[in-house]
Design a protein around this motif. Structure first.
Motif, mmCIF file in Angstrom:
data_model
loop_
_atom_site.group_PDB
_atom_site.id
_atom_site.type_symbol
_atom_site.label_atom_id
_atom_site.label_comp_id
_atom_site.label_asym_id
_atom_site.label_seq_id
_atom_site.Cartn_x
_atom_site.Cartn_y
_atom_site.Cartn_z
ATOM 1 N N GLY A 174 0.812 -1.214 0.000
ATOM 2 C CA GLY A 174 0.000 0.000 0.000
ATOM 3 C C GLY A 174 0.845 1.264 0.000
ATOM 4 O O GLY A 174 1.574 1.534 0.957
ATOM 5 N N ILE B 28 -0.727 7.265 2.232
ATOM 6 C CA ILE B 28 0.075 8.041 3.182
ATOM 7 C C ILE B 28 0.502 7.196 4.382
ATOM 8 O O ILE B 28 1.593 7.410 4.936
ATOM 9 C CB ILE B 28 -0.691 9.328 3.604
ATOM 10 C CG1 ILE B 28 0.289 10.387 4.118
ATOM 11 C CG2 ILE B 28 -1.793 9.039 4.622
ATOM 12 C CD1 ILE B 28 -0.301 11.787 4.197
ATOM 13 N N VAL B 29 -0.307 6.188 4.766
ATOM 14 C CA VAL B 29 0.050 5.377 5.942
ATOM 15 C C VAL B 29 1.205 4.429 5.604
ATOM 16 O O VAL B 29 2.180 4.330 6.362
ATOM 17 C CB VAL B 29 -1.187 4.632 6.490
ATOM 18 C CG1 VAL B 29 -0.801 3.678 7.604
ATOM 19 C CG2 VAL B 29 -2.231 5.633 6.995
ATOM 20 N N GLU C 216 2.699 -1.025 -4.500
ATOM 21 C CA GLU C 216 1.475 -0.240 -4.697
ATOM 22 C C GLU C 216 0.883 -0.641 -6.041
ATOM 23 O O GLU C 216 1.578 -0.636 -7.046
ATOM 24 C CB GLU C 216 1.823 1.256 -4.648
ATOM 25 C CG GLU C 216 0.746 2.189 -5.167
ATOM 26 C CD GLU C 216 -0.624 2.004 -4.518
ATOM 27 O OE1 GLU C 216 -0.704 2.027 -3.283
ATOM 28 O OE2 GLU C 216 -1.615 1.815 -5.261
ATOM 29 N N LYS C 217 -0.415 -0.958 -6.040
ATOM 30 C CA LYS C 217 -1.020 -1.476 -7.273
ATOM 31 C C LYS C 217 -1.230 -0.408 -8.344
ATOM 32 O O LYS C 217 -1.311 -0.705 -9.525
ATOM 33 C CB LYS C 217 -2.333 -2.198 -6.977
ATOM 34 C CG LYS C 217 -3.461 -1.331 -6.458
ATOM 35 C CD LYS C 217 -4.674 -2.203 -6.160
ATOM 36 C CE LYS C 217 -5.737 -1.470 -5.383
ATOM 37 N NZ LYS C 217 -6.319 -0.327 -6.035
ATOM 38 N N GLN D 231 -7.700 6.854 -0.918
ATOM 39 C CA GLN D 231 -8.160 7.774 0.144
ATOM 40 C C GLN D 231 -7.252 9.000 0.290
ATOM 41 O O GLN D 231 -7.725 10.126 0.463
ATOM 42 C CB GLN D 231 -8.197 7.042 1.473
ATOM 43 C CG GLN D 231 -9.224 5.921 1.525
ATOM 44 C CD GLN D 231 -9.137 5.215 2.860
ATOM 45 O OE1 GLN D 231 -9.842 5.579 3.779
ATOM 46 N NE2 GLN D 231 -8.268 4.232 2.978
ATOM 47 N N THR D 232 -5.942 8.781 0.216
ATOM 48 C CA THR D 232 -4.998 9.879 0.467
ATOM 49 C C THR D 232 -5.128 10.999 -0.567
ATOM 50 O O THR D 232 -4.900 12.173 -0.250
ATOM 51 C CB THR D 232 -3.556 9.316 0.467
ATOM 52 O OG1 THR D 232 -3.497 8.276 1.446
ATOM 53 C CG2 THR D 232 -2.528 10.374 0.776
ATOM 54 N N ASN E 201 -9.430 13.233 -0.474
ATOM 55 C CA ASN E 201 -10.018 13.616 0.818
ATOM 56 C C ASN E 201 -10.178 15.127 0.908
ATOM 57 O O ASN E 201 -9.987 15.836 -0.078
ATOM 58 C CB ASN E 201 -9.193 13.030 1.975
ATOM 59 C CG ASN E 201 -7.770 13.524 1.982
ATOM 60 O OD1 ASN E 201 -7.501 14.662 1.621
ATOM 61 N ND2 ASN E 201 -6.853 12.665 2.384
ATOM 62 N N SER E 202 -10.515 15.620 2.092
ATOM 63 C CA SER E 202 -10.793 17.062 2.242
ATOM 64 C C SER E 202 -9.520 17.886 2.399
ATOM 65 O O SER E 202 -9.578 19.116 2.406
ATOM 66 C CB SER E 202 -11.701 17.306 3.456
ATOM 67 O OG SER E 202 -12.933 16.657 3.310
ATOM 68 N N VAL F 193 -7.718 18.319 5.048
ATOM 69 C CA VAL F 193 -7.721 19.085 6.302
ATOM 70 C C VAL F 193 -6.752 18.476 7.319
ATOM 71 O O VAL F 193 -6.766 17.263 7.553
ATOM 72 C CB VAL F 193 -9.146 19.145 6.901
ATOM 73 C CG1 VAL F 193 -9.146 19.820 8.274
ATOM 74 C CG2 VAL F 193 -10.072 19.885 5.952
ATOM 75 N N VAL G 138 -0.727 -6.951 -5.144
ATOM 76 C CA VAL G 138 -0.485 -8.223 -4.450
ATOM 77 C C VAL G 138 -1.737 -9.091 -4.546
ATOM 78 O O VAL G 138 -2.826 -8.664 -4.173
ATOM 79 C CB VAL G 138 -0.117 -7.963 -2.972
ATOM 80 C CG1 VAL G 138 -0.040 -9.270 -2.191
ATOM 81 C CG2 VAL G 138 1.206 -7.213 -2.898
ATOM 82 N N ALA H 40 -3.151 -1.579 3.175
ATOM 83 C CA ALA H 40 -3.863 -1.605 1.890
ATOM 84 C C ALA H 40 -5.188 -0.848 1.905
ATOM 85 O O ALA H 40 -5.979 -0.974 0.969
ATOM 86 C CB ALA H 40 -4.064 -3.048 1.442
ATOM 87 N N ALA I 44 -7.964 2.841 9.415
ATOM 88 C CA ALA I 44 -7.190 4.095 9.400
ATOM 89 C C ALA I 44 -8.000 5.165 8.671
ATOM 90 O O ALA I 44 -7.568 5.705 7.653
ATOM 91 C CB ALA I 44 -5.843 3.887 8.727
ATOM 92 N N ALA J 282 -6.548 9.935 9.766
ATOM 93 C CA ALA J 282 -5.279 9.214 9.613
ATOM 94 C C ALA J 282 -4.295 9.942 8.688
ATOM 95 O O ALA J 282 -3.089 9.745 8.806
ATOM 96 C CB ALA J 282 -5.528 7.799 9.115
ATOM 97 N N THR K 7 -3.863 13.262 8.627
ATOM 98 C CA THR K 7 -3.271 14.215 9.587
ATOM 99 C C THR K 7 -2.269 13.517 10.498
ATOM 100 O O THR K 7 -1.183 14.032 10.769
ATOM 101 C CB THR K 7 -4.397 14.798 10.485
ATOM 102 O OG1 THR K 7 -5.344 15.455 9.662
ATOM 103 C CG2 THR K 7 -3.848 15.736 11.539
#
Ligand SMILES: Cc1cc2nc3c(=O)[nH]c(=O)nc-3n(C[C@H](O)[C@H](O)[C@H](O)COP(=O)(O)OP(=O)(O)OC[C@H]3O[C@@H](n4cnc5c(N)ncnc54)[C@H](O)[C@@H]3O)c2cc1C
Length: 408
Positions: free
Chosen positions: A20, A23-24, A45-46, A54-55, A58-59, A61, A180, A210, A382, A386, A388
């Motif tokens: 994945g 950002i995490v 990373e696929k 998600q990263t 998002n907003s 913020v 994967v 992931a 997450a 997450a 932030t």
């Protein structure tokens, strides 16, 4: 298949294999190479680049930490993570701004919840200022409310830029286009994964970041995640007259849900986004009603927790669905905060999908959830905040992976 990915002693491609490149995962790679230089980290990373889910949807913020239960991982990591994120952006020249934000009550019944947020903010060490209607107009002349709180430490930033910089600064090997599809774990012999392209990558410890697929990846390793990711899409509009909003304006959230409610966010590009709502997505990466993946949908429907959510929250869900398909209904909801907004001000913008972990009994997992299996660390919940909190979260995941490496 087992022979294809069989692990051979001494044939490791890396020490830590991260699945994945959001950002995490990238923050974990960064934390590991900082804490233990020389550790070989590979990120698979696929997608063809970082932060495509998600990263990157998002907003934007940098949350202060005002909402979260004192002592929870969310509260601890958001407060620390917000300050670190601002520093990280400043250090690496990534667009960011500490703007502050308003949380506005528009109905009398929201006032006790607004006061509870003041308390919670103070318990989390976040200074908040209480405002009456006249003071709301000083911050936001077009916004209407009975009362509000101002949180000074909230900001905005470019999380995609942060992810790119984490990838570069980590020094990890990042392989894009590497989905994967199989995992073979042998106790004491490490982990080997097979990608959709047929490559085999071997590591001593696996870290599963992931996102929307984290429960599936956990199952590939043979570990039972005990949760199911139920995807909730968040739809956005862009405000055609951004001058109506100066900064960040949020409603008082409903404590029954881990979502913050449709808010007005002036991003780092100067545009103002309105959203996200929360509707069930028909695929894990279902960014519109037209994206349906029957296998994934069947998996969601087969999970008892999904039906429990539907039974418990059908009224709220019906309202969200109505606002999703009817622009007029969405507009009506936004007008509670911003009465001057017109239908022509709302321009559809790209949606995001939240990876929300749900227990078998329908409980929406509220806090971050990290679980360990043999030679594997799984990040199973997450959600916001997450992005932030990604720097402290990455350090925690990295610490666990390094402890595992040390004990092999
Ligand atoms: C609508 C919305 C608004 C939000 N607003 C905010 C906000 O304002 N502030 C905030 O702090 N947080 C916010 N969040 C939450 C934040 O975006 C997420 O918590 C964070 O991005 C999670 O990062 P991640 O790396 O876990 O997941 P992701 O960014 O989704 O990354 C997971 C990665 O894993 C990859 N992957 C999955 N399966 C595989 C596989 N089999 N093989 C290889 N790669 C795989 C995916 O392609 C993806 O790139 C929001 C989220 C949403 C959806």
């Amino acid at each position: 298949m087992a022979e294809v990915v069989q692990v051979r002693t001494g044939a490791y491609d890396c020490d830590v294999l991260v699945i994945g490149g959001g950002i995490v995962g990238l923050s974990t790679a960064y934390a590991i190479t900082r804490a233990a230089p020389g550790t070989r980290v590979t990120v698979l990373e696929k997608e063809p680049g970082p932060a495509r889910h998600q990263t990157g949807r998002n907003s934007g913020v940098i949350h202060s930490g005002v909402y979260y239960r004192p002592g929870s991982l969310k509260a601890r990591y958001a407060v620390r993570g917000a300050a670190e994120m601002v520093k990280f952006c400043a250090e690496y020249g990534i667009a960011h701004a500490v703007t502050g934000k308003l949380i506005v009550a528009t109905e009398r019944e929201e006032l006790p919840r607004l006061h509870a947020l003041v308390q919670r903010g103070r318990e989390n060490g976040i200074p908040v200022r209480e405002l009456g209607p006249a003071q709301i107009s000083e911050y936001e002349p077009e916004v209407q409310g009975l009362a509000a709180i101002h949180v000074a430490t909230t900001g905005v930033c470019d999380f995609v830029g942060v992810a790119r910089e984490l990838a570069r600064a980590s020094g990890a090997e990042i392989r894009y286009g590497a989905r994967v599809v199989r995992v073979d774990r042998r106790p004491g012999l490490g982990v080997a994964v097979l990608t959709a392209a047929g490559d085999v990558v071997r590591g001593r410890v696996l870290v599963n970041c992931a996102g929307l697929h984290c429960d599936e990846v956990a199952r590939l390793t043979g570990d039972d995640p005990e949760v199911r990711i139920v995807p909730f899409r968040g739809e956005y509009y862009e405000l055609a007259r951004p001058e109506l909003v100066r900064g960040l304006v949020y409603p008082v959230p409903d404590p029954a849900f881990p979502f913050l409610g449709v808010h007005l966010t002036r991003g780092i590009d100067g545009g103002v986004h309105i959203g996200p709502n929360a509707v069930p997505a028909l695929a894990r990466e279902g960014y519109g009603w037209g994206v349906v993946r029957p296998r994934e949908l069947a998996g969601t429907l087969a999970w008892p927790g999904s039906w429990a959510i539907a039974r418990r929250h059908w009224r709220y869900g019906a309202g969200e669905l109505h606002r999703s398909v009817s622009r007029a209904a969405f507009l009506k909801a936004v007008r509670r905060l911003l009465p001057g907004v017109a239908a022509t001000d709302l321009v559809r913008a790209p949606a995001g999908v939240r990876a929300q972990a749900v227990l078998r009994d329908g409980t929406l997992v509220d806090d971050f959830l990290i679980r360990e299996g043999a030679q594997a660390v799984h990040v199973l919940n997450a959600p916001s905040p997450a992005a932030t909190a990604s720097l402290p979260i990455g350090r925690e995941i990295g610490r666990r992976a390094l402890d595992m490496l040390g004990s092999l």
